[in-house]
Design an enzyme around this catalytic site. Structure first.
Site, short mmCIF file in Angstrom:
data_model
loop_
_atom_site.label_atom_id
_atom_site.label_comp_id
_atom_site.label_asym_id
_atom_site.label_seq_id
_atom_site.Cartn_x
_atom_site.Cartn_y
_atom_site.Cartn_z
N GLU A 124 -4.95 12.14 -5.69
CA GLU A 124 -5.41 11.06 -4.84
C GLU A 124 -5.55 11.57 -3.41
O GLU A 124 -4.64 12.26 -2.94
CB GLU A 124 -4.44 9.87 -4.86
CG GLU A 124 -4.99 8.69 -4.10
CD GLU A 124 -4.10 7.44 -4.14
OE1 GLU A 124 -2.99 7.51 -4.68
OE2 GLU A 124 -4.55 6.42 -3.62
N GLY A 152 4.83 10.19 0.38
CA GLY A 152 6.11 9.85 -0.24
C GLY A 152 6.15 10.16 -1.72
O GLY A 152 7.04 10.86 -2.19
N GLU A 204 6.04 3.13 -7.03
CA GLU A 204 5.22 3.95 -7.95
C GLU A 204 5.23 3.36 -9.35
O GLU A 204 4.21 3.35 -10.05
CB GLU A 204 5.69 5.40 -7.97
CG GLU A 204 5.78 6.07 -6.60
CD GLU A 204 4.56 5.90 -5.71
OE1 GLU A 204 3.42 5.81 -6.22
OE2 GLU A 204 4.74 5.84 -4.47
N1 TRP Z 1 -0.82 6.35 -3.96
C1 TRP Z 1 0.29 6.93 -3.25
C2 TRP Z 1 1.23 5.76 -2.98
O1 TRP Z 1 2.00 5.41 -3.79
C3 TRP Z 1 -0.15 7.56 -1.96
C4 TRP Z 1 -0.28 9.04 -1.93
C5 TRP Z 1 0.59 9.94 -2.38
C6 TRP Z 1 -1.30 9.79 -1.32
N2 TRP Z 1 0.16 11.20 -2.07
C7 TRP Z 1 -0.99 11.13 -1.44
C8 TRP Z 1 -2.47 9.46 -0.67
C9 TRP Z 1 -1.78 12.14 -0.90
C10 TRP Z 1 -3.27 10.46 -0.15
C11 TRP Z 1 -2.95 11.79 -0.28
O2 TRP Z 1 1.16 5.07 -2.03
ZN ZN Z 2 1.08 3.14 -3.39
#
Ligand code: TRP
Ligand code: ZN
Length: 879
Positions: free
Chosen positions: A124, A264, A301
């Site tokens: 992501e 995180g 998560e």
């Molecule tokens: N979707 C993740 C969350 O729980 C966010 C995230 C984790 C993320 N690592 C990332 C977004 C690296 C961008 C790049 O919020």
């Molecule tokens: Zn999230």
């Protein structure tokens, strides 16, 4: 790296995918010099008007392409820096692409990379395209099969999403595993992990009786610190069943902890990857704050499995659809498990400090932005925290039951789909048969709305009238705004502190002690009948909307609310308002060279909170925490950081001197014996006790230094030892040096604890702090490639040490520029997060503003600037 200027992507340009992916077989051959990726996918045309198949891909070395096993000649496709175009692609065909990548050289921590010698991925938002050529967009979903081959000794554990279906050993010392994820998913949820890892295992039986295997994987030396994370996971699974009727859907749930991670944690289907700081906990190494954060992020998560994974986003403009909703869910989880008012106060504090500032910045954007240059720049306080507040609006307006009905309909309609925020709004409205269309403005308009309230009382008719008006400052996407739908929860308090029953004029509803007004227009008037005396209004209770609320309270009224408001949030907020009024006055006295003084009423209000043992300890601790220097700066523009530091120190010191005996008595009364507990009361007691110690520290007396040393030495937990150390770190005394050295020697082999050591020193108010931070960057445990270290040392200095970051000679800004430029080449996502403290340069007085601006110009002129950093600096300088 930038070739010319990065381009802007617009929501209005969205078009559906032209080909579907019917199935995908990935095969990874993990090596020390390179990794080979074999990608075999079946594509099916969906848009009859095209025969070109466009795939995204970056930093890939193409080895071969074949359609239905026929190897393509170079003229049959075009490769660019950003992707691959295949012309005359059949209606339906198997496409096999072989590429090579270099995970060992990947310092961006996006795509496939190594952390502590183990392989892991972060896809992501758009990292999958750094792994293989693919339609890397969230509305393309398919079933993934992943085969991993690697050296058996170096990488005994091979993981991917879904269920393990086959594994085997090869003759050459290598082994392989094949994983199948039966749920169609977008590429951003793909994950692969390979390494020398151990795991702890547990089980969870769902309401419908399915047994799920739970595993947390870590490097061997941290295996004993996973228990709290595991318990948190089970609590989250149970909570989502109880509160939302949502069960887990695979046979196994895996979490992997890694030391090098940009954020995180990440909700990859069935295989979460976590920043190790959000997994490992033991009383000696983790603070209460860490314990709560771990539980909340494990929950976050896990909750994504439904809000994000089963129902995902159509495109990245919809990010808040999953993030705002999932933050709202994790906030409710924490509130249900611990203290609801404490959770609310903490969330609102973060929102006001960081999101309000973002909303007032050149990067201000609606929770659903309509354009971006770099999507990684939009994982923001606005999308996450304000997004959660907007989700909360539905619950405030519809009630918990109505909200639940809306959630049920949302899943019923959209399970397995990639959808938009409009779909969420429609499900909420349809399930409750109400019109919520005005809520759409919260998705499309940026900026923090300002609500101004005034009150008239007519004794003759016993009528109380509230005049409400709303405005919203201009932001980059719009200079004039349409009225928001703002729910205002309120109560009216009589002089004895009791709530006056609310009988709204023109309403047939029975009188209630509290109610929610709907502010829908620019100006609105609400009148209440049978109000026997002029009341004190308690407005925006529980922070019922993400706005700034203005009401001309007198100090006496605020003190009254601090004592009597039935709403715990507003009791706290009254104290914060009172403190803000006091700071405003002190700042003006300071600038006109008047001597500084604190009013008796202010001191006794603080004393009342400190000494009232009938009040909840955690709420007393919250109430005694003054607004931060950043909070004060935001409402006293143009800000003078050194004046703000002076007046805040003055208030702290004066309170400490005047209430010394009370602080000492409270400190002594809260000593806990026995084992460390993390329930709300024990945490509240430690918090309050440590706040007392921090106030006492302001006395600058050697007896207090000794008290800190004693607490540090006696503590059986990190919360108390760190609290003692953080008082000493601001005092120039031999105890400070000794304690810091002791902490170093004791924890030098625990990288997460050493982050606290770096961070502590970076936030010190002592004069040589910047020099010291620069020296610490040379420490053998500091590493620019590790985001936790960068955040602990550089981030703490620039974001939590306004006194030194804003040093009048500009040295703090210059230091940040040098760090940003170094990080830009290593890890653009982190560089772009670190540069943000310069963004609000216009909020400062002309001299610091000019210095900050100069640094932004310097960064912007840098050769090879990443799109991530470019977007922030160019928007900060524009207009
Ligand atoms: N979707 C993740 C969350 O729980 C966010 C995230 C984790 C993320 N690592 C990332 C977004 C690296 C961008 C790049 O919020
Ligand atoms: Zn999230």
């Amino acid at each position: 790296m930038r070739e010319g200027q990065p381009s802007t992507i617009y929501l209005r340009d969205y078009t559906p995918p032209t080909y579907d992916v019917l199935s995908l077989e990935l095969s990874f051959d993990l090596g020390e010099d390179y990794t080979r990726v074999n990608n075999e996918a079946v594509y099916q045309r969906r848009d009859p008007s095209t025969t070109t198949l466009e795939l995204m891909g970056e930093q890939l070395v193409l080895i071969s392409i074949a359609i239905n096993d026929r190897v393509l000649a170079p003229h049959e496709y075009v490769v660019s820096d950003t992707g691959l175009s295949l012309f005359n692609f059949p209606e339906r065909a198997k496409l096999t692409i072989v590429t090579e990548i270099y995970p060992q050289k990947n310092t961006s921590l996006e795509g496939l990379y190594q952390s502590s010698g183990n392989f892991c991925t972060q896809c992501e938002a758009q990292g999958f395209r750094k792994i293989t050529y693919y339609p890397d967009r969230p509305d393309v979903m398919t079933v993934f099969t992943t085969r991993i081959t690697a050296d058996k000794v170096k990488y005994p554990v091979l993981l991917s999403n879904g269920n393990l279906v086959e594994q085997g050993t090869l003759a050459d010392g290598r082994h392989w595993a094949r994983w199948l994820d039966p749920f169609p998913k977008p590429s951003y949820l793909f994950a692969l992990v390979a390494g020398n890892l151990l795991h702890v295992e547990d089980h969870y039986t769902t309401t419908s009786g399915r047994v799920v295997v739970l595993r947390i994987y870590t490097e061997p030396h941290n295996i004993d610190k996973c228990d709290h994370a595991m318990q948190s996971l089970k609590r989250a699974m149970y909570w989502d069943e109880q509160r939302f009727g949502l069960e887990y859907d695979l046979d196994i749930y895996m979490i992997v902890a890694v030391d090098d991670f940009n954020m995180g944690a990440m909700e990859n289907k069935g295989l979460n990857v976590f920043n190790s700081k959000l997994v490992f906990a033991s009383p000696e190494t983790a603070t209460d704050f860490d314990y709560i954060s771990i539980e909340s992020v494990i929950g976050h998560e896990y909750f994504h499995n439904w809000t994000g994974n089963r129902v995902t986003c159509r495109d990245w403009f919809q990010l808040s659809l999953k993030e705002g909703l999932t933050v709202f869910r994790d906030q409710e989880f924490t509130a249900d498990l611990h203290s609801r008012p404490v959770e609310r106060i903490e969330s609102v504090r973060t929102l006001r400090t960081s999101q309000f500032a973002e909303d007032a910045s050149p990067m201000a954007h609606p929770i659903r932005p309509s354009s971006y240059m770099e999507i990684n720049n939009f994982y923001t306080m606005t999308v996450y925290e304000k997004g959660a507040e907007v989700v909360r609006l539905y619950q405030t307006l519809l009630g918990r039951e109505g909200f639940r009905k809306g959630m049920d309909l949302y899943f019923q309609r959209h399970d397995g789909q990639a959808v938009t925020t409009e779909d969420f709004l429609a499900a909420m409205a349809d399930a409750n048969q109400v019109n919520l269309s005005q809520l759409q403005h919260w998705y499309d308009q940026a900026g923090t709305p300002e609500v101004t309230v005034s009150l008239d009382y007519d004794a003759a008719t016993q009528t109380c009238t509230l005049h409400l008006s709303q405005t919203c400052p201009p932001t980059p996407e719009a200079s004039t705004k349409q009225a928001f739908l703002i729910p205002i929860e309120l109560g009216l308090l009589a002089s004895d502190g009791r709530e006056i029953p609310l009988q709204l004029q023109g309403s047939t509803a029975p009188a209630a002690n509290a109610m929610v007004l709907r502010l829908e227009q620019a100006h609105q008037v609400f009148s209440f009948n049978h109000v026997p005396e002029k009341p004190v209004p308690s407005l925006l209770r529980n922070f019922s909307a993400p706005v700034r609320l203005h009401f001309d309270y007198t100090e006496a009224e605020l003190i009254f609310l601090m004592r009597h408001d039935q709403d715990a949030f507003n009791r706290w907020d009254a104290g914060q308002r009172l403190a803000m009024l006091t700071f405003k006055r002190l700042l003006s006295d300071l600038s006109s060279d008047e001597p500084l003084g604190l009013e008796h009423e202010f001191v006794s209000a603080w004393q009342a909170v400190l000494t009232d043992e009938s009040l909840d300890v955690a709420l007393r601790a919250e109430a005694l925490t003054l607004p931060s220097e950043a909070d004060i700066a935001e409402v006293n523009r143009p800000a003078d950081p050194s004046a703000i530091h002076t007046v805040r120190e003055f208030v702290h010191t004066t309170l400490a001197k005047t209430l010394r005996l009370d602080f000492e008595a409270c400190y002594a009364s809260l000593q806990d014996h026995g084992t460390y507990q993390i329930d709300a009361v024990s945490m509240g007691r430690r918090r309050l006790r440590n706040i007392c110690l921090a106030y006492l520290g302001r006395l600058r007396e050697s007896s207090i230094n000794s008290l800190c040393v004693k607490q540090y030495a006696d503590a059986n937990n990190m919360t108390d030892s760190l609290a003692a150390l953080s008082v000493l770190v601001d005092i120039d005394c031999p105890e400070r040096t000794k304690a810091l050295q002791h902490f170093h020697d004791r924890w030098q082999n625990d990288t997460l604890v050493m982050d606290k050591w770096f961070s502590l020193q970076a936030t010190s108010s002592l004069p040589n702090t910047l020099e010291h931070v620069k020296q610490l960057m040379q420490h053998h445990l500091f590493d620019m490639r590790n985001p936790n270290k960068v955040r602990a040392l550089i981030g703490s200095f620039t974001q939590r040490n306004p006194l030194h970051f804003h040093a009048p000679d500009g040295s703090g800004y210059q230091f940040l520029t040098e760090c940003v430029l170094e990080l830009n080449a290593l890890n653009p996502q982190i560089a772009s997060r670190m540069v943000r403290p310069l963004m609000n340069w216009r909020h400062y007085e002309s001299k610091p503003a000019a210095f900050m601006r100069e640094q932004l110009e310097r960064i912007k002129a840098h050769e090879g600037l990443s799109p991530d950093v470019f977007e922030i600096v160019s928007k900060s300088l524009a207009a």
